[in-house]
Scaffold this active site. Sequence first.
Site, mmCIF file in Angstrom:
data_model
loop_
_atom_site.group_PDB
_atom_site.id
_atom_site.type_symbol
_atom_site.label_atom_id
_atom_site.label_comp_id
_atom_site.label_asym_id
_atom_site.label_seq_id
_atom_site.Cartn_x
_atom_site.Cartn_y
_atom_site.Cartn_z
ATOM 1 N N ARG A 210 0.853 -1.250 -0.063
ATOM 2 C CA ARG A 210 -0.080 0.039 0.154
ATOM 3 C C ARG A 210 0.842 1.220 -0.044
ATOM 4 N NH1 ARG A 210 -2.051 -3.507 3.772
ATOM 5 N NH2 ARG A 210 -4.336 -4.312 3.410
ATOM 6 N N LYS A 242 -0.638 -2.349 15.086
ATOM 7 C CA LYS A 242 0.956 -2.435 15.371
ATOM 8 C C LYS A 242 1.226 -3.724 16.019
ATOM 9 C CE LYS A 242 1.805 1.969 13.676
ATOM 10 N NZ LYS A 242 2.827 3.181 13.868
ATOM 11 N N HIS A 344 -4.535 -9.385 3.130
ATOM 12 C CA HIS A 344 -5.797 -9.457 3.473
ATOM 13 C C HIS A 344 -6.087 -10.423 4.212
ATOM 14 C CE1 HIS A 344 -7.206 -6.994 -0.268
ATOM 15 N NE2 HIS A 344 -6.676 -6.267 0.800
ATOM 16 N N TYR A 354 -10.777 -5.638 -5.304
ATOM 17 C CA TYR A 354 -10.046 -5.762 -6.617
ATOM 18 C C TYR A 354 -10.773 -6.567 -7.747
ATOM 19 C CZ TYR A 354 -6.238 -3.858 -3.758
ATOM 20 O OH TYR A 354 -5.390 -3.049 -2.851
#
Length: 381
Positions: A210, A242, A344, A354
Amino acid sequence: MAKILVGKYEGSIYEEGNGYTGALSLGFGPDGKRRRLKRKGRTKEQVKDKLIKAVDDLEQGIKEERNHTVEKAVNALLVHLAKQGKSEATMNTYRGLAHHHIINKIGKTKLTDLTADDVEKWLDECAENMTTQTLKIVHGLLRRSIRLAERRDKVGRNVALLVDTPHGKRPTRRSRSLSLAQATKLLHTAEDPRHRLGAYVILAIVSGLRTEELRALTWADVDLNNKVVYVLRSDRDGGDTKTKKSRRGIAIADMAVDALTALRKRQAAEKLQAGDAWQGHNLVFCKENGAPYTDDDVLRRFRRLTKAAGIGESWVPRELRHTFVSIMSDQGVALEKISDLVGHSDTRTTQTVYRHELRPIVTTGAEKMNVIFNNQKTRSA
């Protein structure tokens, strides 16, 4: 002067200036001073209505601030969200939308004077030049701003909740993906050392990372010897991303290793030349003085590259990720593997985001990319 009684409070309404002023006596405060509540209006009836509402708010514990505007409420929300740990990219988006579409248009309105009709009119005006998705975000920011003010007893009710978000009249721009031929042209151009963003573009195409992951990438996350980069799942609302679990290592194609190696040498020379002026963020992709790129910086440099590659200037960086998915799918990589490569948690997300890039029939990343673009280089030689 007319004497009035509102609840248990006595007061009066009298002429003042071009209208009327109403005042209620609330007794004495802890400091021994008389406490009074005042409201102004054009007519006696208007003033009395305002006093009744003020007393209702007072008895409900609402510390209404008469000068608490929409602008103040929105700014308070932005501060609140930043303290919650929202990413700088998210906050920049929120600040931009809040400033241009809320503060500039209805920011001066007092929160206590804002009505559902005002909100509806404002949203209808925004809808003329806004997509539905952006409109939802902007409306959501106003709702959350008033909700925070409500929670802090600045206002009695959230009028933004009474209005549905309309449909935006500006069509949403659908993301595209580069064809294999276009991607090859862009990669060839990106190898030119004159383009500072070249390594960024190469890594984006051959890894599917990304844009926010690329901008946050540090040299500590890059293992050039083993041809791997490590990334944290990009910041998203509503969860701690995180964690060790969300960190993933991605094997990268040889051309990305070469580009990053060259970039590292270039940065070392720039750091030496900059001296004390160097900003030590240890970022892989940064300005000549080590400072982080903004979204606009990346877009501007990226479009210079696409123009030089002869594929136009209408592309945006996030479409490099779409290109990665499209090429993987074209080459028969299984949907499950593509999902894993783009980070993902399941294939449903990949199919939703997508759907235009995935082929109806789909049969690992770095190895495929090496073969694909080496073949392209051989053909063009």
